[in-house]
Design a protein around this motif. Structure first.
Motif, PDB file in Angstrom:
ATOM      1  N   ALA A 272      43.886 -12.997   5.168  1.00 59.16           N
ATOM      2  CA  ALA A 272      43.352 -13.674   3.991  1.00 59.16           C
ATOM      3  C   ALA A 272      42.471 -14.853   4.374  1.00 59.16           C
ATOM      4  O   ALA A 272      41.404 -15.077   3.787  1.00 59.16           O
ATOM      5  CB  ALA A 272      44.508 -14.131   3.112  1.00 59.16           C
ATOM      6  N   GLN A 273      42.913 -15.628   5.348  1.00 56.66           N
ATOM      7  CA  GLN A 273      42.171 -16.814   5.758  1.00 56.66           C
ATOM      8  C   GLN A 273      40.796 -16.438   6.318  1.00 56.66           C
ATOM      9  O   GLN A 273      39.771 -17.020   5.936  1.00 56.66           O
ATOM     10  CB  GLN A 273      42.987 -17.566   6.807  1.00 56.66           C
ATOM     11  CG  GLN A 273      42.470 -18.951   7.158  1.00 56.66           C
ATOM     12  CD  GLN A 273      43.302 -19.577   8.263  1.00 56.66           C
ATOM     13  OE1 GLN A 273      43.633 -18.914   9.253  1.00 56.66           O
ATOM     14  NE2 GLN A 273      43.650 -20.834   8.118  1.00 56.66           N
ATOM     15  N   ASN A 274      40.766 -15.449   7.211  1.00 55.05           N
ATOM     16  CA  ASN A 274      39.501 -15.036   7.804  1.00 55.05           C
ATOM     17  C   ASN A 274      38.556 -14.441   6.763  1.00 55.05           C
ATOM     18  O   ASN A 274      37.334 -14.659   6.827  1.00 55.05           O
ATOM     19  CB  ASN A 274      39.749 -14.013   8.914  1.00 55.05           C
ATOM     20  CG  ASN A 274      40.289 -14.662  10.178  1.00 55.05           C
ATOM     21  OD1 ASN A 274      40.121 -15.858  10.383  1.00 55.05           O
ATOM     22  ND2 ASN A 274      40.944 -13.887  11.012  1.00 55.05           N
TER      23      ASN A 274
ATOM     24  N   ALA B 249      52.622 -14.742  -2.125  1.00 59.61           N
ATOM     25  CA  ALA B 249      52.371 -13.453  -2.767  1.00 59.61           C
ATOM     26  C   ALA B 249      51.703 -13.637  -4.122  1.00 59.61           C
ATOM     27  O   ALA B 249      50.761 -12.907  -4.476  1.00 59.61           O
ATOM     28  CB  ALA B 249      53.680 -12.681  -2.923  1.00 59.61           C
ATOM     29  N   ALA B 250      52.163 -14.629  -4.882  1.00 61.85           N
ATOM     30  CA  ALA B 250      51.561 -14.900  -6.194  1.00 61.85           C
ATOM     31  C   ALA B 250      50.107 -15.326  -6.052  1.00 61.85           C
ATOM     32  O   ALA B 250      49.223 -14.835  -6.768  1.00 61.85           O
ATOM     33  CB  ALA B 250      52.359 -15.971  -6.928  1.00 61.85           C
ATOM     34  N   PHE B 251      49.841 -16.227  -5.112  1.00 60.05           N
ATOM     35  CA  PHE B 251      48.472 -16.705  -4.926  1.00 60.05           C
ATOM     36  C   PHE B 251      47.559 -15.585  -4.445  1.00 60.05           C
ATOM     37  O   PHE B 251      46.439 -15.418  -4.939  1.00 60.05           O
ATOM     38  CB  PHE B 251      48.446 -17.863  -3.932  1.00 60.05           C
ATOM     39  CG  PHE B 251      47.078 -18.423  -3.697  1.00 60.05           C
ATOM     40  CD1 PHE B 251      46.528 -19.339  -4.577  1.00 60.05           C
ATOM     41  CD2 PHE B 251      46.335 -18.022  -2.602  1.00 60.05           C
ATOM     42  CE1 PHE B 251      45.255 -19.847  -4.370  1.00 60.05           C
ATOM     43  CE2 PHE B 251      45.062 -18.525  -2.388  1.00 60.05           C
ATOM     44  CZ  PHE B 251      44.527 -19.438  -3.278  1.00 60.05           C
ATOM     45  N   LEU B 252      48.012 -14.791  -3.471  1.00 62.76           N
ATOM     46  CA  LEU B 252      47.197 -13.710  -2.936  1.00 62.76           C
ATOM     47  C   LEU B 252      46.924 -12.638  -3.981  1.00 62.76           C
ATOM     48  O   LEU B 252      45.855 -12.035  -3.999  1.00 62.76           O
ATOM     49  CB  LEU B 252      47.876 -13.092  -1.711  1.00 62.76           C
ATOM     50  CG  LEU B 252      47.925 -13.965  -0.456  1.00 62.76           C
ATOM     51  CD1 LEU B 252      48.751 -13.294   0.625  1.00 62.76           C
ATOM     52  CD2 LEU B 252      46.517 -14.254   0.056  1.00 62.76           C
TER      53      LEU B 252
ATOM     54  N   LEU C  49      45.407 -20.614   1.183  1.00 67.61           N
ATOM     55  CA  LEU C  49      45.363 -19.392   1.992  1.00 67.61           C
ATOM     56  C   LEU C  49      45.964 -19.616   3.376  1.00 67.61           C
ATOM     57  O   LEU C  49      46.417 -18.668   4.018  1.00 67.61           O
ATOM     58  CB  LEU C  49      43.919 -18.901   2.118  1.00 67.61           C
ATOM     59  CG  LEU C  49      43.317 -18.297   0.850  1.00 67.61           C
ATOM     60  CD1 LEU C  49      41.828 -18.032   1.034  1.00 67.61           C
ATOM     61  CD2 LEU C  49      44.037 -17.007   0.467  1.00 67.61           C
ATOM     62  N   THR C  50      45.964 -20.852   3.832  1.00 63.98           N
ATOM     63  CA  THR C  50      46.538 -21.171   5.152  1.00 63.98           C
ATOM     64  C   THR C  50      48.031 -21.466   5.062  1.00 63.98           C
ATOM     65  O   THR C  50      48.851 -20.825   5.724  1.00 63.98           O
ATOM     66  CB  THR C  50      45.818 -22.382   5.766  1.00 63.98           C
ATOM     67  OG1 THR C  50      44.424 -22.094   5.899  1.00 63.98           O
ATOM     68  CG2 THR C  50      46.395 -22.711   7.135  1.00 63.98           C
ATOM     69  N   TRP C  51      48.403 -22.402   4.204  1.00 65.56           N
ATOM     70  CA  TRP C  51      49.780 -22.908   4.193  1.00 65.56           C
ATOM     71  C   TRP C  51      50.738 -22.064   3.371  1.00 65.56           C
ATOM     72  O   TRP C  51      51.959 -22.219   3.502  1.00 65.56           O
ATOM     73  CB  TRP C  51      49.789 -24.351   3.710  1.00 65.56           C
ATOM     74  CG  TRP C  51      49.121 -25.271   4.677  1.00 65.56           C
ATOM     75  CD1 TRP C  51      47.784 -25.565   4.738  1.00 65.56           C
ATOM     76  CD2 TRP C  51      49.725 -25.996   5.748  1.00 65.56           C
ATOM     77  NE1 TRP C  51      47.530 -26.432   5.778  1.00 65.56           N
ATOM     78  CE2 TRP C  51      48.703 -26.721   6.416  1.00 65.56           C
ATOM     79  CE3 TRP C  51      51.042 -26.115   6.202  1.00 65.56           C
ATOM     80  CZ2 TRP C  51      48.960 -27.535   7.511  1.00 65.56           C
ATOM     81  CZ3 TRP C  51      51.298 -26.944   7.288  1.00 65.56           C
ATOM     82  CH2 TRP C  51      50.267 -27.635   7.932  1.00 65.56           C
ATOM     83  N   LEU C  52      50.228 -21.171   2.523  1.00 64.85           N
ATOM     84  CA  LEU C  52      51.114 -20.285   1.754  1.00 64.85           C
ATOM     85  C   LEU C  52      51.259 -18.919   2.417  1.00 64.85           C
ATOM     86  O   LEU C  52      51.751 -17.980   1.794  1.00 64.85           O
ATOM     87  CB  LEU C  52      50.588 -20.118   0.321  1.00 64.85           C
ATOM     88  CG  LEU C  52      50.684 -21.357  -0.576  1.00 64.85           C
ATOM     89  CD1 LEU C  52      50.143 -21.057  -1.969  1.00 64.85           C
ATOM     90  CD2 LEU C  52      52.117 -21.861  -0.661  1.00 64.85           C
ATOM     91  N   ASN C  53      50.841 -18.823   3.661  1.00 64.92           N
ATOM     92  CA  ASN C  53      50.977 -17.578   4.407  1.00 64.92           C
ATOM     93  C   ASN C  53      52.094 -17.735   5.435  1.00 64.92           C
ATOM     94  O   ASN C  53      51.920 -18.442   6.433  1.00 64.92           O
ATOM     95  CB  ASN C  53      49.658 -17.242   5.105  1.00 64.92           C
ATOM     96  CG  ASN C  53      49.741 -15.952   5.905  1.00 64.92           C
ATOM     97  OD1 ASN C  53      50.744 -15.231   5.860  1.00 64.92           O
ATOM     98  ND2 ASN C  53      48.688 -15.648   6.643  1.00 64.92           N
ATOM     99  N   PRO C  54      53.245 -17.107   5.220  1.00 67.69           N
ATOM    100  CA  PRO C  54      54.359 -17.282   6.159  1.00 67.69           C
ATOM    101  C   PRO C  54      54.053 -16.785   7.559  1.00 67.69           C
ATOM    102  O   PRO C  54      54.640 -17.253   8.531  1.00 67.69           O
ATOM    103  CB  PRO C  54      55.497 -16.483   5.506  1.00 67.69           C
ATOM    104  CG  PRO C  54      54.826 -15.532   4.585  1.00 67.69           C
ATOM    105  CD  PRO C  54      53.598 -16.224   4.090  1.00 67.69           C
TER     106      PRO C  54
ATOM    107  N   VAL D  91      41.525  -5.500  -1.186  1.00 63.30           N
ATOM    108  CA  VAL D  91      42.520  -4.653  -0.519  1.00 63.30           C
ATOM    109  C   VAL D  91      43.362  -5.479   0.448  1.00 63.30           C
ATOM    110  O   VAL D  91      44.599  -5.353   0.490  1.00 63.30           O
ATOM    111  CB  VAL D  91      41.828  -3.487   0.222  1.00 63.30           C
ATOM    112  CG1 VAL D  91      42.818  -2.750   1.116  1.00 63.30           C
ATOM    113  CG2 VAL D  91      41.197  -2.522  -0.771  1.00 63.30           C
ATOM    114  N   VAL D  92      42.710  -6.342   1.236  1.00 66.27           N
ATOM    115  CA  VAL D  92      43.437  -7.180   2.199  1.00 66.27           C
ATOM    116  C   VAL D  92      44.407  -8.105   1.483  1.00 66.27           C
ATOM    117  O   VAL D  92      45.596  -8.206   1.841  1.00 66.27           O
ATOM    118  CB  VAL D  92      42.447  -7.993   3.055  1.00 66.27           C
ATOM    119  CG1 VAL D  92      43.187  -9.048   3.878  1.00 66.27           C
ATOM    120  CG2 VAL D  92      41.662  -7.077   3.983  1.00 66.27           C
ATOM    121  N   MET D  93      43.917  -8.804   0.446  1.00 63.58           N
ATOM    122  CA  MET D  93      44.757  -9.771  -0.260  1.00 63.58           C
ATOM    123  C   MET D  93      45.948  -9.100  -0.947  1.00 63.58           C
ATOM    124  O   MET D  93      47.090  -9.559  -0.848  1.00 63.58           O
ATOM    125  CB  MET D  93      43.928 -10.522  -1.305  1.00 63.58           C
ATOM    126  CG  MET D  93      42.756 -11.288  -0.748  1.00 63.58           C
ATOM    127  SD  MET D  93      43.260 -12.683   0.279  1.00 63.58           S
ATOM    128  CE  MET D  93      41.659 -13.384   0.705  1.00 63.58           C
TER     129      MET D  93
END
Length: 219
Positions: A38-40, A94-97, A135-140, A205-207
């Motif tokens: 997501a970040q990239n 998951a909610a944000f993505l 996108l950075t900090w909400l990605n485990p 698709v990625v998100m």
């Protein structure tokens, strides 16, 4: 700073253990960050649009540096022993993505919304930074890669953990700078609306795939 003696390479140049640890951190950090995510995808799209690229790159680099430093300092042990923290991050992520993925799908489905339109007001710098932070900090996976994995491997370089960390941060800086500013080289390709449609469909698709994987990880 005092260097250890090290050894000479095939060309007679002296290679110190500090340099080897830095190179190891650079290689591992770069290999973890380059993976599609997501970040990239967000950095790439911002680079193609030439919109707030410096701010986005800076947020990603500083975030990675903070997470890597936390891992080397021992925060990985806390993450491993508090799975409920990662579960909370997974749900929020998951909610944000999902929302971001649906927005990308909406753009891909509407040809008039694909490329930036003249006269439209782009998102403010604060909104752009907020998105990059989320996108950075909400990605485990970021915590598992940087805090846990990089932090653990850094401990295999006793006395040189921070050299390892410096190498990993250098890899992150190189990648995000190249991705954000290098995306401008692809702009001729994205002069056609179809290219923007493919890009946003791919981002959707990625998100959404990442969001689904985060939801499944909590059940």
């Amino acid at each position: 700073m005092r260097f250890s003696h090290g050894f000479a390479d095939a060309y007679g140049r002296r290679v110190t253990p500090e340099l080897l640890s830095t190179a190891a951190g650079f290689g591992l950090g770069l290999s973890l960050i380059v993976a599609i995510g997501a970040q990239n995808a967000f950095v790439l799209r911002q680079g193609l649009r030439r919109h707030r690229v410096g701010a986005v790159v800076l947020v990603c680099v500083l975030s990675d540096a903070a997470l890597i430093a936390a891992g080397v300092a021992g925060a990985g042990a806390v993450v491993r022993t508090r799975p409920e923290v990662l579960d909370a991050v997974r749900i929020a992520g998951a909610a944000f993505l999902t929302v971001y993925g649906l927005m990308a799908a909406h753009r891909a489905a509407r040809p008039q919304a694909l490329a930036p339109q003249p006269g439209t007001t782009p998102p403010s710098v604060m909104a752009t930074i907020a998105t990059a932070l989320a996108l950075t900090w909400l990605n485990p996976h970021v915590y598992l890669d940087t805090v846990v994995l990089l932090g653990s491997i850094a401990q295999s370089h006793p006395g040189r953990q921070w050299w390892f960390a410096a190498g990993a941060v250098a890899g992150s800086t190189l990648w995000f700078t190249a991705l954000g500013y290098g995306a401008a080289l692809l702009r001729p390709l994205f002069s056609a609306p179809r290219a923007w449609r493919v890009l946003d469909a791919s981002i959707a698709v990625v998100m959404l795939s990442l969001a689904a994987s985060l939801v499944l990880a909590t059940v």
